[in-house]
Scaffold this active site. Sequence first.
Site, PDB file in Angstrom:
ATOM      1  CE  LYS A  14      -3.619  -1.890   2.968  1.00 46.36           C
ATOM      2  NZ  LYS A  14      -3.997  -1.939   4.372  1.00 46.36           N
ATOM      3  CG  HIS A 184      -3.485  -2.159  15.407  1.00 44.84           C
ATOM      4  ND1 HIS A 184      -4.567  -2.880  15.868  1.00 44.84           N
ATOM      5  CD2 HIS A 184      -3.352  -2.480  14.098  1.00 44.84           C
ATOM      6  CE1 HIS A 184      -5.049  -3.623  14.887  1.00 44.84           C
ATOM      7  NE2 HIS A 184      -4.327  -3.406  13.809  1.00 44.84           N
ATOM      8  CG  LEU A 213     -13.192  -2.359  17.421  1.00 43.17           C
ATOM      9  CD1 LEU A 213     -14.665  -2.256  17.776  1.00 43.17           C
ATOM     10  CD2 LEU A 213     -12.581  -3.592  18.085  1.00 43.17           C
ATOM     11  N   GLY A 214     -10.673  -3.107  13.197  1.00 45.17           N
ATOM     12  CA  GLY A 214     -10.661  -3.225  11.734  1.00 45.17           C
ATOM     13  C   GLY A 214     -10.660  -4.705  11.414  1.00 45.17           C
ATOM     14  CG  ASN A 215      -9.774  -6.777   7.714  1.00 43.27           C
ATOM     15  OD1 ASN A 215     -10.855  -7.361   7.729  1.00 43.27           O
ATOM     16  ND2 ASN A 215      -9.335  -6.100   6.682  1.00 43.27           N
ATOM     17  CG  MET A 287     -19.245  -5.738  12.071  1.00 39.73           C
ATOM     18  SD  MET A 287     -19.616  -7.279  12.910  1.00 39.73           S
ATOM     19  CE  MET A 287     -18.398  -7.302  14.174  1.00 39.73           C
ATOM     20  NE  ARG A 288     -18.394  -3.579   4.910  1.00 33.60           N
ATOM     21  CZ  ARG A 288     -17.371  -3.085   4.228  1.00 33.60           C
ATOM     22  NH1 ARG A 288     -17.492  -1.929   3.612  1.00 33.60           N
ATOM     23  NH2 ARG A 288     -16.228  -3.730   4.162  1.00 33.60           N
ATOM     24  CB  ILE A 335     -15.509  -2.604  13.047  1.00 31.75           C
ATOM     25  CG1 ILE A 335     -15.310  -3.722  12.016  1.00 31.75           C
ATOM     26  CG2 ILE A 335     -16.718  -2.871  13.932  1.00 31.75           C
ATOM     27  CD1 ILE A 335     -14.991  -5.084  12.621  1.00 31.75           C
ATOM     28  CD  GLU A 337     -12.241   5.330  11.182  1.00 35.97           C
ATOM     29  OE1 GLU A 337     -12.593   5.654  10.037  1.00 35.97           O
ATOM     30  OE2 GLU A 337     -11.056   5.126  11.500  1.00 35.97           O
ATOM     31  CD  GLU A 388      -2.760   2.139  10.991  1.00 31.32           C
ATOM     32  OE1 GLU A 388      -3.744   1.880  10.280  1.00 31.32           O
ATOM     33  OE2 GLU A 388      -2.100   1.271  11.578  1.00 31.32           O
TER      34      GLU A 388
HETATM   35  P1  ADP Z   1      -7.544  -3.037   8.148  1.00 33.36           P
HETATM   36  O1  ADP Z   1      -7.375  -3.626   9.517  1.00 33.36           O
HETATM   37  O2  ADP Z   1      -7.293  -4.009   7.042  1.00 33.36           O
HETATM   38  O3  ADP Z   1      -6.895  -1.688   7.952  1.00 33.36           O
HETATM   39  P2  ADP Z   1     -10.064  -1.602   8.227  1.00 33.36           P
HETATM   40  O4  ADP Z   1      -9.742  -0.758   9.382  1.00 33.36           O
HETATM   41  O5  ADP Z   1     -10.246  -0.948   6.891  1.00 33.36           O
HETATM   42  O6  ADP Z   1      -9.107  -2.830   8.052  1.00 33.36           O
HETATM   43  O7  ADP Z   1     -11.409  -2.408   8.572  1.00 33.36           O
HETATM   44  C1  ADP Z   1     -11.957  -3.333   7.687  1.00 33.36           C
HETATM   45  C2  ADP Z   1     -13.214  -3.924   8.300  1.00 33.36           C
HETATM   46  O8  ADP Z   1     -14.090  -2.865   8.707  1.00 33.36           O
HETATM   47  C3  ADP Z   1     -14.034  -4.759   7.308  1.00 33.36           C
HETATM   48  O9  ADP Z   1     -13.630  -6.090   7.304  1.00 33.36           O
HETATM   49  C4  ADP Z   1     -15.438  -4.621   7.871  1.00 33.36           C
HETATM   50  O10 ADP Z   1     -15.673  -5.657   8.808  1.00 33.36           O
HETATM   51  C5  ADP Z   1     -15.422  -3.318   8.633  1.00 33.36           C
HETATM   52  N1  ADP Z   1     -16.251  -2.273   7.994  1.00 33.36           N
HETATM   53  C6  ADP Z   1     -15.915  -1.447   6.994  1.00 33.36           C
HETATM   54  N2  ADP Z   1     -16.953  -0.627   6.701  1.00 33.36           N
HETATM   55  C7  ADP Z   1     -17.947  -0.932   7.550  1.00 33.36           C
HETATM   56  C8  ADP Z   1     -19.281  -0.460   7.752  1.00 33.36           C
HETATM   57  N3  ADP Z   1     -19.783   0.528   7.014  1.00 33.36           N
HETATM   58  N4  ADP Z   1     -19.999  -1.022   8.744  1.00 33.36           N
HETATM   59  C9  ADP Z   1     -19.485  -2.020   9.487  1.00 33.36           C
HETATM   60  N5  ADP Z   1     -18.253  -2.517   9.335  1.00 33.36           N
HETATM   61  C10 ADP Z   1     -17.500  -1.982   8.385  1.00 33.36           C
END
Ligand code: ADP
Length: 403
Positions: A14, A184, A213-215, A287-288, A335, A337, A388
């Site tokens: 990236k 993180h 809360l992301g992946n 999560m969606r 998640i 945000e 980040e």
């Molecule tokens: P990474 O850890 O790869 O940087 P992100 O912070 O982009 O990931 O988070 C990705 C996750 O966020 C997706 O797998 C999904 O579960 C969640 N996500 C993204 N958009 C939404 C949304 N509008 N509502 C709920 N969950 C979401």
Amino acid sequence: MKVLVINSGSSSIKYQLIDTKTETVIVNGLVERIGEEKGILTNKTFPDTDAQTVTKMEKTIADHNAGMRLAIDLIVDPEKGVIKDKSEIDAVGHRVVHGGEGFSEPILITSEVISAIEDTVPLAPLHNPGNLDGIRVSMELFPGVPQVVVFDTAFHQTLPPHAYMYALPYELYEKYRVRRYGFHGTSHKFVASECARVMDRNFEEFNCITIHLGNGCSMAAVENGKSVDTSFGLTPLEGLVMGTRSGDVDPAVCAFLHRNKGMSVEEIDTMLNKESGLKGLCGMNDMRDIHAGIANGNERAKLALDVQTYRTRKYIGSYMAVLGRVDAIVFTAGIGENDDVVRRKSVKGLECFGVKIDEVVNAQRVKEPLRVSTDDSSVQIWVIPTNEELAIARATKSILSEK
Ligand code: ADP
């Protein structure tokens, strides 16, 4: 100043080109599936804030070197590129996942720094080799341009020994450096300091709990602007329930699976990292999709959401005990945000500790920091978008201005 930020993983790179004066993104790109038959490059340029040009390419991208060159050829072009010459790139900032115990701050890359990162490969075999590939390619492509590395572990180097030591035989720490490191860190520090800023507080006197809360998912307890505990451990597997990672489990599960199911160490490692978490519980890791499943009556999807938010709530409670005084709880990443249901369920039942969410405000979705607690909540709850790449660009700029 223009800083190229590179986040080079095992099979993807990236990158963002950031103007640090205006803090705007000039180029944002992703090279995926490096080493596979069909690689993908997506390059977005933002010549001005409203417009964007997207270029997508599909072709075999043999290695990181080929991937990075492909991207640079798109960005730097005397006629069509957003920049006309490589010399317009003033510095490169790299994300490195594991800095071991040696790095508590971003640092200018030298050959000693590279060998120190190589030494930490056994601690992060899934991440550091890809990070190092990115550094090597970038040094080749931009000779003479200062390169800075920002470690995911650095912010957590202030953890006290009682928080980072595992209760294992002490020699494992002495000989192999087995301990909690936390990851993180760039994100936790960014949102914690942003929260202090929007609350008009001095970061050095600010206490908060940050929830990324992301992946991948992790939390940090921040006391007087310093990380004093965090949920990730030796690797980014411990702690919260994630998309495909288990988070906390009884370590005896591993020996049980080996003895009773004949699983090898590699199989157990893969299962815990790639087949567990939300995906393990309900087959979905986004999560969606889980919310859509719940709307359709999928009981396992509901269970996955319940397990994840319950775990987060338990950690909030334990970090309140760690900190004593908590000024704010901060949610961030994909998640954190975007998902008001996850936020609401994660703080449910904490009203008796002065944590009260405003359900109407919480349901809003904005791109700016938003306070989602009620006026009478003694602990404020915030949603703060993480960035980040910007944090790495700022760190790179600040290292160079110190020189
Ligand atoms: P990474 O850890 O790869 O940087 P992100 O912070 O982009 O990931 O988070 C990705 C996750 O966020 C997706 O797998 C999904 O579960 C969640 N996500 C993204 N958009 C939404 C949304 N509008 N509502 C709920 N969950 C979401």
